[in-house]
Scaffold this active site. Structure first.
Site, PDB file in Angstrom:
ATOM      1  N   SER A 126      44.608  51.213  42.444  1.00 55.78           N
ATOM      2  CA  SER A 126      45.801  50.950  41.636  1.00 55.78           C
ATOM      3  C   SER A 126      46.706  52.177  41.555  1.00 55.78           C
ATOM      4  O   SER A 126      46.236  53.318  41.546  1.00 55.78           O
ATOM      5  CB  SER A 126      45.355  50.550  40.235  1.00 55.78           C
ATOM      6  N   GLU A 128      47.925  52.982  38.928  1.00 55.57           N
ATOM      7  CA  GLU A 128      47.564  53.576  37.630  1.00 55.57           C
ATOM      8  C   GLU A 128      46.627  54.767  37.804  1.00 55.57           C
ATOM      9  O   GLU A 128      46.441  55.547  36.876  1.00 55.57           O
ATOM     10  CB  GLU A 128      46.914  52.529  36.719  1.00 55.57           C
ATOM     11  N   TYR A 150      41.803  52.027  32.118  1.00 52.95           N
ATOM     12  CA  TYR A 150      41.844  51.236  33.356  1.00 52.95           C
ATOM     13  C   TYR A 150      42.041  52.151  34.565  1.00 52.95           C
ATOM     14  O   TYR A 150      41.305  52.082  35.554  1.00 52.95           O
ATOM     15  CB  TYR A 150      42.987  50.220  33.270  1.00 52.95           C
TER      16      TYR A 150
HETATM   17  P1  NDP Z   1      43.382  39.020  38.124  1.00 53.92           P
HETATM   18  O1  NDP Z   1      43.237  39.462  36.713  1.00 53.92           O
HETATM   19  O2  NDP Z   1      44.327  37.896  38.439  1.00 53.92           O
HETATM   20  O3  NDP Z   1      41.946  38.605  38.689  1.00 53.92           O
HETATM   21  C1  NDP Z   1      40.802  39.304  38.354  1.00 53.92           C
HETATM   22  C2  NDP Z   1      39.611  38.510  38.818  1.00 53.92           C
HETATM   23  O4  NDP Z   1      38.431  39.240  38.507  1.00 53.92           O
HETATM   24  C3  NDP Z   1      39.466  37.131  38.179  1.00 53.92           C
HETATM   25  O5  NDP Z   1      39.137  36.196  39.178  1.00 53.92           O
HETATM   26  C4  NDP Z   1      38.292  37.338  37.240  1.00 53.92           C
HETATM   27  O6  NDP Z   1      37.528  36.183  37.022  1.00 53.92           O
HETATM   28  C5  NDP Z   1      37.470  38.313  38.032  1.00 53.92           C
HETATM   29  N1  NDP Z   1      36.437  38.980  37.243  1.00 53.92           N
HETATM   30  C6  NDP Z   1      36.603  39.710  36.111  1.00 53.92           C
HETATM   31  N2  NDP Z   1      35.410  40.156  35.671  1.00 53.92           N
HETATM   32  C7  NDP Z   1      34.477  39.685  36.542  1.00 53.92           C
HETATM   33  C8  NDP Z   1      33.070  39.804  36.625  1.00 53.92           C
HETATM   34  N3  NDP Z   1      32.369  40.503  35.748  1.00 53.92           N
HETATM   35  N4  NDP Z   1      32.436  39.206  37.664  1.00 53.92           N
HETATM   36  C9  NDP Z   1      33.135  38.498  38.584  1.00 53.92           C
HETATM   37  N5  NDP Z   1      34.476  38.326  38.546  1.00 53.92           N
HETATM   38  C10 NDP Z   1      35.127  38.936  37.537  1.00 53.92           C
HETATM   39  O7  NDP Z   1      43.765  40.317  38.966  1.00 53.92           O
HETATM   40  P2  NDP Z   1      44.642  40.437  40.288  1.00 53.92           P
HETATM   41  O8  NDP Z   1      44.291  39.370  41.221  1.00 53.92           O
HETATM   42  O9  NDP Z   1      46.056  40.653  39.908  1.00 53.92           O
HETATM   43  O10 NDP Z   1      44.163  41.849  40.851  1.00 53.92           O
HETATM   44  C11 NDP Z   1      43.125  41.945  41.825  1.00 53.92           C
HETATM   45  C12 NDP Z   1      42.647  43.370  41.891  1.00 53.92           C
HETATM   46  O11 NDP Z   1      43.748  44.239  42.189  1.00 53.92           O
HETATM   47  C13 NDP Z   1      42.041  43.907  40.588  1.00 53.92           C
HETATM   48  O12 NDP Z   1      41.037  44.824  40.905  1.00 53.92           O
HETATM   49  C14 NDP Z   1      43.200  44.654  39.955  1.00 53.92           C
HETATM   50  O13 NDP Z   1      42.744  45.639  39.062  1.00 53.92           O
HETATM   51  C15 NDP Z   1      43.835  45.251  41.188  1.00 53.92           C
HETATM   52  N6  NDP Z   1      45.234  45.584  41.034  1.00 53.92           N
HETATM   53  C16 NDP Z   1      46.135  44.609  40.734  1.00 53.92           C
HETATM   54  C17 NDP Z   1      47.469  44.928  40.589  1.00 53.92           C
HETATM   55  C18 NDP Z   1      48.490  43.877  40.322  1.00 53.92           C
HETATM   56  O14 NDP Z   1      49.660  44.232  40.125  1.00 53.92           O
HETATM   57  N7  NDP Z   1      48.138  42.594  40.343  1.00 53.92           N
HETATM   58  C19 NDP Z   1      47.936  46.314  40.750  1.00 53.92           C
HETATM   59  C20 NDP Z   1      46.894  47.252  41.106  1.00 53.92           C
HETATM   60  C21 NDP Z   1      45.602  46.887  41.236  1.00 53.92           C
HETATM   61  P3  NDP Z   1      37.798  35.149  35.806  1.00 53.92           P
HETATM   62  O15 NDP Z   1      38.797  34.190  36.354  1.00 53.92           O
HETATM   63  O16 NDP Z   1      36.472  34.582  35.584  1.00 53.92           O
HETATM   64  O17 NDP Z   1      38.345  35.951  34.665  1.00 53.92           O
END
Ligand code: NDP
Length: 343
Positions: A126, A128, A150
């Site tokens: 990220s 961040e 985060y």
């Molecule tokens: P989302 O919040 O849309 O998706 C996160 C996913 O992680 C969900 O499917 C959630 O499942 C799952 N999850 C959370 N905890 C667990 C767990 N313990 N076990 C299994 N699954 C879990 O995030 P994004 O798709 O936007 O982002 C994807 C990645 O990119 C993340 O790592 C995020 O930090 C990173 N990122 C995103 C940015 C952005 O602008 N979108 C920017 C920089 C980094 P559930 O549906 O069950 O909650």
């Protein structure tokens, strides 16, 4: 057929990655979802009957679960999008962020090292991680100076990925992702919150109901926003280089939250010549004619704001040939159109 495990597939990036890879005939997807009392499979409901898309139970914070899945599936690629991805809440649940965004990465790397060291691994990094920035724009050489729990969890995971790559020769990388949005963005995130609210206000006006204004935080924060669909293509390129190398994915442009709000109302049909701001700082208000559309609620300000996050994607563009297809205005329009159509 290559086998790809995707975690976080119910979220924005995971579901777009699944769509992107299924468009490629040579890929089978094993999609990890954690068990929830109430399923939230909205983003993947169009995939569940696809024979090349298999859902499995995978909670990334459960080491035994992660180890067993990797042992049984022995994937060719492992793409980790599972995270607690909401920066704002990370001050309230820092331990959860460390477990989900960092320790989980350790479990995955260790299981890959033991059971399928040929597997190519991507963890979502990220912007961040740069946090308290010292140079702008930020590229791959910028130091890690996170300003949120985060950001700290992602920076710590980055070190693990590097150590496992260098110690065990794994193809393990963590590209830096600047903000990316789209029609599957979670509703607590600023951009989607705005486009959902714009759609609701359109409906309230159409139905002759009282308009509840959108409440947001710091209007003058600037962000580097891109389309999530462009990012999954970039991540796949990153996973398929000759040698493991980490890249910044970003738009290279910034817009303020104020500009996002103005564009969103504009694409919803509010004539910009009839819209105006009144007041300053926390007293700022946005009107269309006499109708209040937006006001500030200081509770949405962050405890520690990052300085200007602006990414430099030139290395990814030059070395991988990565191309963004959607610009800022295309992104806002796509999100507003989607939310209005969903009414
Ligand atoms: P989302 O919040 O849309 O998706 C996160 C996913 O992680 C969900 O499917 C959630 O499942 C799952 N999850 C959370 N905890 C667990 C767990 N313990 N076990 C299994 N699954 C879990 O995030 P994004 O798709 O936007 O982002 C994807 C990645 O990119 C993340 O790592 C995020 O930090 C990173 N990122 C995103 C940015 C952005 O602008 N979108 C920017 C920089 C980094 P559930 O549906 O069950 O909650």
């Amino acid at each position: 057929m290559k086998k790809v495990i995707i975690t976080g597939v119910t979220g924005q990036d995971g579901s777009h990655m699944a769509d992107y890879l299924l468009a490629n005939d040579d890929i089978d997807i094993v999609a990890g979802v954690r068990r929830l009392s109430v399923k939230n499979h909205e983003n993947i409901k169009h995939l569940v009957d696809n024979p090349r898309f298999k859902l499995i139970d995978l909670d990334v914070t459960d080491q035994a679960n992660v180890d067993r899945v990797i042992l049984e599936e022995k994937p060719d690629y492992f793409i980790n999008f599972a995270a607690n991805s909401f920066v704002g809440v990370s001050w309230d649940m820092p331990e959860n962020h460390m477990k989900t965004n960092c320790m989980a990465v350790l479990y995955q790397l260790e299981a890959i090292r033991k059971h399928c060291p040929w597997c190519r691994y991507y963890n979502a990094g990220s912007s961040e991680e740069f946090g308290d920035v010292v140079t702008t724009p930020q590229d791959e050489t910028h130091p890690l100076r996170p300003r949120s729990p985060y950001g700290a969890s992602k920076a710590a995971a980055r070190h693990l990925v590097k150590v496992w790559r260098e110690s065990y020769g794994l193809y393990a990388i963590q590209g830096w992702l600047f903000n990316h949005e789209g029609t599957r963005r979670g509703e607590e995130f600023l951009t989607r919150k705005v486009t959902k609210a714009v759609a609701r206000i359109v409906k309230e006006i159409r139905d002759g109901k009282e308009v509840k204004p959108l409440e947001i935080g710091n209007l003058d924060s600037k962000r580097d926003w891109s389309d999530a669909e462009d990012f999954v293509a970039g991540i796949w390129l990153m996973l398929n280089q000759e040698k493991p190398k980490e890249y910044v994915l970003a738009s290279g442009e910034t817009y303020t939250i104020r500009e996002f709000v103005e564009s969103a109302f504009g694409f919803a049909g509010f004539n910009p010549d009839e819209c105006y701001w009144e007041g300053e700082g926390t007293n700022s208000k946005y009107y269309h004619c006499d109708q209040l559309l937006v006001k500030i609620n200081p509770k949405y300000y962050r405890p520690a704001e990052v300085n200007l996050l602006l990414g430099d994607p030139s290395l990814a563009e030059e070395e991988m040939g990565w191309v963004r297809k959607t610009d800022f205005y295309g992104l806002v329009k796509k999100m507003v159109d989607n939310d209005i159509n969903m009414l």
